[in-house]
Write a protein that holds these residues in place. Structure first.
Motif, PDB file in Angstrom:
ATOM      1  N   TYR A   2       9.648  10.659  -9.791  1.00  3.50           N
ATOM      2  CA  TYR A   2      10.647   9.288  -9.896  1.00  3.50           C
ATOM      3  C   TYR A   2      10.754   8.963  -8.456  1.00  3.50           C
ATOM      4  CZ  TYR A   2      11.869  12.227 -13.939  1.00  3.50           C
ATOM      5  OH  TYR A   2      11.616  12.824 -15.257  1.00  3.50           O
ATOM      6  N   VAL A   3      10.378   7.694  -8.498  1.00  5.48           N
ATOM      7  CA  VAL A   3      10.518   6.725  -7.213  1.00  5.48           C
ATOM      8  C   VAL A   3      11.410   5.876  -7.409  1.00  5.48           C
ATOM      9  CG1 VAL A   3       9.312   5.209  -5.626  1.00  5.48           C
ATOM     10  CG2 VAL A   3       7.987   6.935  -6.602  1.00  5.48           C
ATOM     11  N   GLY A   4      12.286   5.723  -6.275  1.00  6.05           N
ATOM     12  CA  GLY A   4      13.513   4.802  -6.471  1.00  6.05           C
ATOM     13  C   GLY A   4      14.030   4.589  -5.316  1.00  6.05           C
ATOM     14  N   GLY A   5      15.294   4.027  -5.202  1.00  2.00           N
ATOM     15  CA  GLY A   5      15.886   3.504  -3.897  1.00  2.00           C
ATOM     16  C   GLY A   5      15.367   2.191  -3.405  1.00  2.00           C
ATOM     17  N   LEU A   6      15.091   2.058  -2.154  1.00  7.34           N
ATOM     18  CA  LEU A   6      14.538   0.882  -1.495  1.00  7.34           C
ATOM     19  C   LEU A   6      13.066   0.900  -1.612  1.00  7.34           C
ATOM     20  CD1 LEU A   6      17.241   0.895   1.158  1.00  7.34           C
ATOM     21  CD2 LEU A   6      17.114  -0.574  -0.863  1.00  7.34           C
ATOM     22  N   SER A   7      12.376   2.013  -1.227  1.00  9.30           N
ATOM     23  CA  SER A   7      10.951   2.214  -1.344  1.00  9.30           C
ATOM     24  C   SER A   7      10.152   0.954  -0.766  1.00  9.30           C
ATOM     25  CB  SER A   7      10.345   2.376  -2.514  1.00  9.30           C
ATOM     26  OG  SER A   7      10.875   3.619  -2.972  1.00  9.30           O
ATOM     27  N   GLY A   8       9.859   1.187   0.456  1.00  5.90           N
ATOM     28  CA  GLY A   8       9.045   0.071   1.114  1.00  5.90           C
ATOM     29  C   GLY A   8       8.983   0.283   2.686  1.00  5.90           C
ATOM     30  N   ALA A   9       8.593  -0.633   3.514  1.00  2.00           N
ATOM     31  CA  ALA A   9       8.929  -0.644   4.923  1.00  2.00           C
ATOM     32  C   ALA A   9       9.951  -1.269   5.566  1.00  2.00           C
ATOM     33  CB  ALA A   9       7.632  -1.229   5.603  1.00  2.00           C
ATOM     34  N   PHE A  10      10.621  -0.311   6.511  1.00  2.00           N
ATOM     35  CA  PHE A  10      11.841  -0.794   6.986  1.00  2.00           C
ATOM     36  C   PHE A  10      11.513  -1.746   8.118  1.00  2.00           C
ATOM     37  CE2 PHE A  10      15.044   2.745   4.969  1.00  2.00           C
ATOM     38  CZ  PHE A  10      14.902   2.126   3.812  1.00  2.00           C
ATOM     39  N   ILE A  11      12.185  -2.868   8.424  1.00  2.00           N
ATOM     40  CA  ILE A  11      12.076  -3.372   9.958  1.00  2.00           C
ATOM     41  C   ILE A  11      13.397  -3.616  10.372  1.00  2.00           C
ATOM     42  CG2 ILE A  11       9.863  -4.433   9.237  1.00  2.00           C
ATOM     43  CD1 ILE A  11      11.393  -6.952   8.741  1.00  2.00           C
ATOM     44  N   PRO A  12      14.037  -2.508  10.734  1.00  2.00           N
ATOM     45  CA  PRO A  12      15.322  -2.584  11.684  1.00  2.00           C
ATOM     46  C   PRO A  12      14.940  -2.809  12.981  1.00  2.00           C
ATOM     47  CG  PRO A  12      14.919  -0.100  11.201  1.00  2.00           C
ATOM     48  CD  PRO A  12      13.748  -0.944  10.260  1.00  2.00           C
ATOM     49  N   VAL A  13      15.511  -3.847  13.750  1.00  2.00           N
ATOM     50  CA  VAL A  13      15.354  -4.063  14.944  1.00  2.00           C
ATOM     51  C   VAL A  13      15.571  -3.035  16.251  1.00  2.00           C
ATOM     52  CG1 VAL A  13      15.490  -5.483  17.019  1.00  2.00           C
ATOM     53  CG2 VAL A  13      15.355  -6.627  14.836  1.00  2.00           C
ATOM     54  N   SER A  14      16.851  -2.582  16.184  1.00  2.00           N
ATOM     55  CA  SER A  14      17.262  -1.759  17.124  1.00  2.00           C
ATOM     56  C   SER A  14      16.826  -0.350  16.819  1.00  2.00           C
ATOM     57  CB  SER A  14      18.769  -1.648  16.975  1.00  2.00           C
ATOM     58  OG  SER A  14      19.183  -0.902  16.071  1.00  2.00           O
ATOM     59  N   GLU A  15      16.125   0.088  15.743  1.00  2.00           N
ATOM     60  CA  GLU A  15      15.698   1.390  15.465  1.00  2.00           C
ATOM     61  C   GLU A  15      14.200   1.618  15.569  1.00  2.00           C
ATOM     62  OE1 GLU A  15      17.230   2.147  11.679  1.00  2.00           O
ATOM     63  OE2 GLU A  15      19.171   1.767  12.355  1.00  2.00           O
TER      64      GLU A  15
ATOM     65  N   ALA B 101       0.968  -1.242   0.207  1.00  2.00           N
ATOM     66  CA  ALA B 101      -0.112  -0.147  -0.117  1.00  2.00           C
ATOM     67  C   ALA B 101       0.868   1.386   0.025  1.00  2.00           C
ATOM     68  CB  ALA B 101      -0.799   0.016   1.223  1.00  2.00           C
ATOM     69  N   VAL B 102       2.113   1.245   0.764  1.00  2.00           N
ATOM     70  CA  VAL B 102       2.936   2.465   0.954  1.00  2.00           C
ATOM     71  C   VAL B 102       3.531   2.477  -0.720  1.00  2.00           C
ATOM     72  CG1 VAL B 102       5.190   3.060   1.523  1.00  2.00           C
ATOM     73  CG2 VAL B 102       3.600   2.268   3.205  1.00  2.00           C
ATOM     74  N   LYS B 103       3.844   1.388  -1.318  1.00  2.00           N
ATOM     75  CA  LYS B 103       4.470   1.690  -2.877  1.00  2.00           C
ATOM     76  C   LYS B 103       3.349   2.158  -3.528  1.00  2.00           C
ATOM     77  CE  LYS B 103       7.407  -2.420  -2.578  1.00  2.00           C
ATOM     78  NZ  LYS B 103       8.846  -2.016  -2.457  1.00  2.00           N
ATOM     79  N   LYS B 104       2.248   1.716  -3.616  1.00  2.00           N
ATOM     80  CA  LYS B 104       1.193   2.183  -4.584  1.00  2.00           C
ATOM     81  C   LYS B 104       0.613   3.700  -4.323  1.00  2.00           C
ATOM     82  CE  LYS B 104      -1.308  -2.253  -5.170  1.00  2.00           C
ATOM     83  NZ  LYS B 104      -2.131  -3.270  -4.513  1.00  2.00           N
ATOM     84  N   GLY B 105       0.534   3.965  -2.988  1.00  2.17           N
ATOM     85  CA  GLY B 105       0.365   5.614  -2.887  1.00  2.17           C
ATOM     86  C   GLY B 105       1.294   6.358  -3.120  1.00  2.17           C
ATOM     87  N   GLY B 106       2.560   5.780  -2.673  1.00  2.00           N
ATOM     88  CA  GLY B 106       3.781   6.661  -2.869  1.00  2.00           C
ATOM     89  C   GLY B 106       3.938   6.852  -4.544  1.00  2.00           C
ATOM     90  N   ALA B 107       3.821   5.879  -5.116  1.00  2.00           N
ATOM     91  CA  ALA B 107       4.472   6.108  -6.819  1.00  2.00           C
ATOM     92  C   ALA B 107       3.505   6.843  -7.342  1.00  2.00           C
ATOM     93  CB  ALA B 107       3.987   4.363  -7.147  1.00  2.00           C
ATOM     94  N   MET B 108       2.268   7.171  -7.083  1.00  2.00           N
ATOM     95  CA  MET B 108       1.458   8.212  -7.643  1.00  2.00           C
ATOM     96  C   MET B 108       1.769   9.674  -7.244  1.00  2.00           C
ATOM     97  SD  MET B 108      -2.628   8.685  -7.573  1.00  2.00           S
ATOM     98  CE  MET B 108      -3.400  10.143  -8.500  1.00  2.00           C
ATOM     99  N   ALA B 109       2.536   9.757  -6.085  1.00  2.00           N
ATOM    100  CA  ALA B 109       2.824  11.037  -5.533  1.00  2.00           C
ATOM    101  C   ALA B 109       3.961  11.732  -6.107  1.00  2.00           C
ATOM    102  CB  ALA B 109       3.113  11.078  -4.047  1.00  2.00           C
ATOM    103  N   SER B 110       4.993  10.864  -6.607  1.00  2.00           N
ATOM    104  CA  SER B 110       6.288  11.459  -7.214  1.00  2.00           C
ATOM    105  C   SER B 110       6.450  11.071  -8.533  1.00  2.00           C
ATOM    106  CB  SER B 110       7.402  10.779  -6.290  1.00  2.00           C
ATOM    107  OG  SER B 110       8.621  10.892  -7.027  1.00  2.00           O
TER     108      SER B 110
END
Lengths: 103, 460
Positions: B332-345, B321-330
C-alpha cells in the motif's frame, strides 16, 4: 501465528536476530560475544566473518526463542561489550535484512 | 537456513545505509478520526477530542522508539493527524465559532504534549468548491491558533482537478498566511511554516505540516513516511558513468530497499498499536543535515548547482524512479510519494538559493514534476497578501491541470528583506529570503469566484 504472511512467514523469523561486530580485529571477540549470548539463552545459528574495507566484520545469526532476557537488555549488554573493546556491536531483528535483500 | 543467510556485504550495506547515509523512518503518523467527538457544546467537543487523542496515541511514542531499537533504524518523528477540525467543530453552537476553533486547537496542542509528539496535523478545512461557516471560522482562526499553540499544524485545500480552484479561498489564504507570519514575528514568522495550502490534498499523508486524517479513513490508522536522500545520493555518486536508463534502475533498486523498511515499520507499529496499517509514503524527504539532501542528488547527476537548466529534467527522472522502485516494495503506497524540495530543510537548496542560482520561478517549474510544491520558502515580509494569493493560485493551477497534489508553504518573514535569512531551527532549518515579483497581482486576485474545473480530454 502471524497475520502478515507476506513479511513474517515463519514463527522462527520473528525470533531470529542478526548480531554484527564491526571494528579492528583483536583477540577474544567471538568469545566475548558468545559468552553474552550463551548467558542470555540465545542460540547461535550461524557465524561468518570477513575483512571488508580494512574492517573486521563478524556476523552471527541467533535465535532468541529461548532467550532469558529481553531484546532490549541483550542489546544493551552487547552495546556495552562493544564499547569496552572499541568495537561496534549491535543486534537487530532479522526482518530488516530479509526485507531489504530478499524479494 | 540457506535462503535466509546473508552475505557480509548485504549486512554491511544495511548498516552503512543507517549509520553513514542517514537512512531513517521519517515519521510514524497515527491518523485519528475525531468525527465521534462532535458536540453542540464547544467545551464537550474539546474534552472528547483531547481524551480520544490521548487514549489512541498513548503508546505511539514508546512503540515507535522500541521498534527503532529492535530493528536498528531510527524513527525520527512520531506524529498525529486528525479529521479536519472544521468538519468536527462546526456543530458546536454554544460559543462563537472562532472561539470554538481556538479551543480545539488548544486541546490538540495539550494532547500532543501529553503523548509526546512534536506535531499534530488536522487544523484543516476542505474548501475546494466552497466554504461553510465552520470552514470560514477555521480559516480565520488559523493565524491566532498557530501563534498560541506550539505543536498544531494547519492546512487548507483550496482546489482540485475535479472542482477547479476556489479563488475566494485563495484570496483569503493569502491574507491568512501573511497574518500567521505577522503574529509570530518574534520567531521569524514560524506560524506560516506550520501552514500548508493544498490543491488535490491527499487524505493519508503522514508528513507535516500538511497531514490530516481524511473522512474516508478508518477510526484510527498507522501511516509511515520513509526517507533516505543520503542513500540515493551515495548510489548515484557511485555511478558517474551510467546513462539515464542505468541510473533510473539504480535509483529504483535503492528506493525499493528504503520502502521495504517503511513497510516493515508500518506493519509492526500497526500490529503493536492495534490500529490498521494504512500506507507507506515513499517520499525522499531531506533534512538540513549534511548528506541528507535531495539537491545533492540532482547535482550528483551532473548539474553544477541545483536550480540551473536541467534541474527540472533531473528531478522528474528522480521522482519517477523513486515511485517505480517504491511501488513494488509495499502493498500500500499512498500519501504524497515523491521527492520533496523544501528550501529551508535541504542544505543544497539553501546554498543554491543563497548564491542566487535557485530562483522562485525555477522552483515553481520543478514542482510541476515532483511531490508537493513550493515548500518552506522564505519571502520578504512586505510581500502583499494578494501576491501570496497569486503564488498559491499558480501552484494550485499546476496541481489542478496535472492531476497531482501541490502545496504552498511560504513564510513572509516579518521585517526581513532579500539578503536577510531566517532560522527556524531543528528539522525546519534556515532559509535565505528569496525575491518574488514585485509588480501587483491584486486586480487578478480581487476578481474572486472560482476557476472552473479543467477539461479531462484533449490533453496537450
Amino acid at each position: 501465528m502471524s497475520k502478515l504472511p507476506d513479511i513474517k512467514n515463519t514463527a522462527e523469523a520473528k525470533t531470529r536476530a542478526i548480531v554484527t561486530v564491526i571494528g579492528e580485529d583483536q583477540v577474544g571477540i567471538i568469545a566475548g560475544v558468545a559468552t553474552i549470548l550463551a548467558d542470555s539463552g540465545a542460540n547461535i545459528l550461524d557465524i561468518s566473518q570477513s575483512i571488508m574495507q580494512e574492517f573486521f566484520v563478524m556476523i552471527m545469526m541467533v535465535d532468541l526463542a529461548k532467550a532469558k532476557v529481553s531484546f532490549e537488555e541483550l542489546k544493551t549488554q552487547l552495546n556495552a561489550k562493544g564499547a569496552g573493546m572499541n568495537l561496534k556491536i549491535d543486534i537487530q531483528r532479522e526482518d530488516v535484512f530479509k526485507l531489504m535483500h530478499r524479494v | 537456513m540457506a535462503s535466509s543467510s546473508y552475505s557480509p556485504q548485504e549486512i554491511v550495506e544495511t548498516i552503512r545505509m543507517v549509520q553513514m547515509e542517514k537512512l531513517d523512518i521519517r515519521t510514524i503518523t497515527m491518523g485519528i478520526s475525531l468525527r465521534d467527538c462532535a458536540s453542540e457544546s464547544a467545551e464537550r467537543l474539546a474534552i472528547r477530542a483531547y481524551d480520544k487523542i490521548c487514549r489512541k496515541a498513548a503508546k505511539l511514542v514508546a512503540t515507535g522508539e522500541a521498534i527503532a531499537r529492535e530493528y536498528g533504524i531510527p524513527v525520527i518523528n512520531k506524529r498525529i493527524s486528525v479529521t479536519p477540525v472544521a468538519i468536527v467543530a462546526e456543530a458546536a453552537s454554544d460559543a462563537d465559532q472562532l472561539e470554538t476553533m481556538l479551543k480545539i486547537a488548544h486541546a490538540m496542542d495539550r494532547a500532543a504534549r501529553e503523548v509526546g509528539v512534536n506535531f499534530i496535523g488536522g487544523f484543516s478545512a476542505l474548501v475546494h468548491k466552497g466554504a461553510t461557516p465552520g470552514d470560514m471560522a477555521l480559516m480565520n482562526a488559523i493565524p491566532q491558533a498557530l501563534a498560541e499553540t506550539e505543536r498544531v499544524c494547519a492546512s487548507v485545500n483550496i482546489g482540485s482537478t475535479k472542482s477547479g480552484l476556489n479563488m475566494d479561498a485563495v484570496a483569503l489564504m493569502g491574507r491568512v498566511v501573511k497574518e500567521a507570519a505577522q503574529r509570530t514575528a518574534a520567531a521569524d514568522g514560524l506560524g506560516a511554516a506550520k501552514l500548508v495550502v493544498f490543491c488535490n490534498a491527499v487524505e493519508d499523508n503522514p508528513f507535516m505540516a500538511g497531514a490530516f486524517h481524511g473522512v474516508g479513513e478508518p477510526d484510527c490508522v498507522i501511516n509511515v513516511g520513509v526517507s533516505g536522500p543520503g542513500v540515493v545520493l551515495r548510489a548515484v555518486e557511485a555511478a558517474p558513468e551510467a546513462d539515464f536508463g542505468e541510473l533510473s534502475t539504480i535509483i529504483k533498486r535503492t528506493a525499493f530497499k528504503i520502502t521495504r523498511m517503511g513497510e516493515l515499520f508500518g506493519r509492526t507499529a500497526s500490529e503493536r498499536l492495534g490500529a490498521p496499517f494504512g500506507i507507506v509514503d515513499l517520499s525522499l524527504a531531506p533534512t538540513p543535515a549534511v548528506g541528507d539532501s535531495v539537491a545533492r542528488i540532482l547535482e550528483a547527476m551532473g548539474l553544477e548547482r541545483v536550480g540551473i537548466h536541467g534541474s527540472t529534467a533531473a528531478l522528474a527522472m528522480l521522482n519517477d524512479a523513486v515511485k517505480k522502485g517504491g511501488a513494488m516494495a509495499s502493498s500500500y503506497v499512498g500519501g504524497l510519494s515523491g521527492a520533496f524540495i523544501p528550501v529551508s530543510e535541504d542544505i543544497g537548496m539553501i546554498e543554491s538559493a543563497e548564491m542566487g542560482v535557485l530562483t522562485f520561478d525555477k522552483l515553481e517549474a520543478m514542482t510541476a514534476v515532483c511531490s508537493v510544491g513550493l515548500d518552506m520558502i522564505a519571502i520578504p515580509g512586505d510581500t502583499p497578501a494578494e501576491t501570496i494569493a497569486a503564488i498559491i493560485a499558480d501552484e494550485a493551477a499546476i496541481g489542478m491541470i496535472n492531476r497531482k497534489t501541490t502545496a504552498v508553504r511560504v513564510i513572509p518573514a516579518p521585517g526581513k528583506k532579500v539578503g536577510d535569512s531566517v532560522e527556524f531551527g531543528g528539522l525546519l532549518g534556515r532559509a535565505p529570503i528569496m525575491p518574488v515579483h514585485t509588480l501587483s497581482s491584486a486586480a487578478f486576485i480581487q476578481r474572486g469566484g472560482r476557476i472552473p474545473a479543467p477539461i479531462q480530454a484533449l490533453n496537450n
